[in-house]
Design an enzyme around this catalytic site. Structure first.
Site: not given
Length: 396
Positions: A85, A95, A137, A207-208, A385-386
């Site tokens: 996130h 949220y 977070e 994302q990498y 992935g997720p």
């Protein structure tokens, strides 16, 4: 704190959520994006189209129901998701939007079975879970911003170099556009890259993994080009074909929990398949340069030699280390897979193993590491992935 009555109601809904969770989350995302299309700037469109995000969320909701008496049980998952996130730029104000549409979706899918009492219980539970995410977070954002050269959300970077590593993997060396340095990161972490692709209505984020040991002035990511007909490939194809040296990309600060414990000097094995080699490179380079005496094994599987990235780099590091070995296999060749016998020959079960690659590869490697006597606490892994249910995958 949730009342005993609320927790009892939540637990009673677990079987229903197990059966209807994906239908609920599918309806949830559809409703939310209809009313808040701006959130499509954050979510992975390919994962949505393939149903992966819906399934991942359904499993998370189900896990919350099962563990509602002790939400500490799901804190590792909360922290992992919170890292994702933060890398996407999720904010506290998102949220309430998610909560409202999730509850409406429950009511629409379950109908009369979702009584007012059940909806109120889930409203209370969602509030507690959302507060946990927001708190975690917030702490991450604060830590990132306070770190030397740190920032929150996204920052402009320039592609300083673009280097082809194999037929399918290309590295991008990224430097801050403002001329500053980059924060130190833990080997194995990733960054998010946000792009605006011509012809696409919304921005896209991927994302990498950072594919080299921490450097003061640059990041390196190494991106596999997916097939043209792969819905997951739109960003990788854009990076490979359209992004060149001198171009700008928006980048998030490093995040992620699949990281090397660099304080150890005990045996370590890096086991990767395909583009799963990318986080291993930052880990392996760190070991090679900071603790070169550490007993180290690097096992890698690729489709063939032309798709094998970083081979020369790894060999160069191994040659400078005191106790390191490196083996590769190619699936296009006979017996071209990492087997239990290969793990028994090279991997010390008393050490640690880091595993990354495609899902079938991951499932096989984790199962075989267990079979050679390695304890779960020493097996470290991450899927692309997720979030996915590893235990379910290993039972297949």
């Amino acid at each position: 704190m949730l009342s005993p009555e609320t927790r009892m109601i939540i637990k009673s809904t677990a079987p229903v959520l197990e059966d209807h969770g994906v239908a609920i989350t599918t309806r949830f995302y559809s409703r939310m994006f209809e009313e808040h299309p701006e959130l499509l700037n954050i979510f992975n469109h390919a994962n949505q189209a393939q149903g992966r995000q819906q399934t991942a969320l359904a499993k998370t909701v189900y896990a919350a129901a099962v563990h509602i008496d002790n939400l500490e049980e799901i804190m590792p998952a909360v922290i992992q998701i919170a890292h994702k996130h933060v890398s996407l730029g999720v904010k506290p104000e998102h949220y309430p939007i998610v909560g409202a549409h999730l509850l409406i979706a429950m009511k629409e899918v379950l109908g009369d079975a979702a009584t007012d009492e059940i909806i109120q219980a889930w409203s209370d539970a969602y509030g507690v879970i959302a507060d946990a995410f927001i708190s975690v977070e917030k702490s991450m954002y604060q830590t990132t911003a306070k770190q030397e050269n740190g920032w929150n959300y996204f920052k402009d970077f320039v592609v300083a170099r673009k280097v082809k590593e194999s037929d399918v993997i290309t590295s991008f060396y990224l430097k801050p556009a403002d001329g500053s340095n980059v924060p130190t990161y833990i080997p194995g972490q990733y960054i998010s890259v946000r792009v605006s692709i011509p012809g696409e209505k919304y921005t896209m984020i991927r994302q990498y993994s950072l594919s080299q040991a921490s450097k003061p002035d640059e990041f390196r990511i190494s991106v596999k080009r997916e097939a043209d007909n792969d819905p997951n490939g739109i960003v990788s194809i854009y990076l490979h074909k359209q992004v060149n040296e001198g171009d700008r990309l928006e980048v998030s600060a490093p995040a992620g929990v699949f990281v090397l414990d660099a304080s150890k000097t005990t045996p370590v094995a890096f086991i990767s398949g395909g583009v799963g080699i990318t986080p291993m490179m930052s880990m392996f380079e760190t070991v090679a340069t900071s603790t070169p005496e550490r007993p180290t094994v690097f096992l890698h599987g690729a489709r063939n030699r032309s798709q094998h990235a970083f081979d020369e780099d790894i060999r160069s590091f191994v040659n400078r280390m005191e106790n390191a070995s490196y083996s590769t296999v190619y699936s296009d060749e006979e017996n071209g897979f990492i087997t239990r016998a290969m793990l028994e020959e090279h991997v010390d079960p008393a050490g640690d193993a880091y595993v990354c690659g495609p899902v079938p590869f991951m499932v096989s490697m984790i199962r075989e590491l267990r079979n050679i006597g390695m304890d779960d606490s020493r097996i470290h892994y991450e899927f692309f992935g997720p979030a996915m249910d590893l235990e379910e995958l290993k039972s297949q």
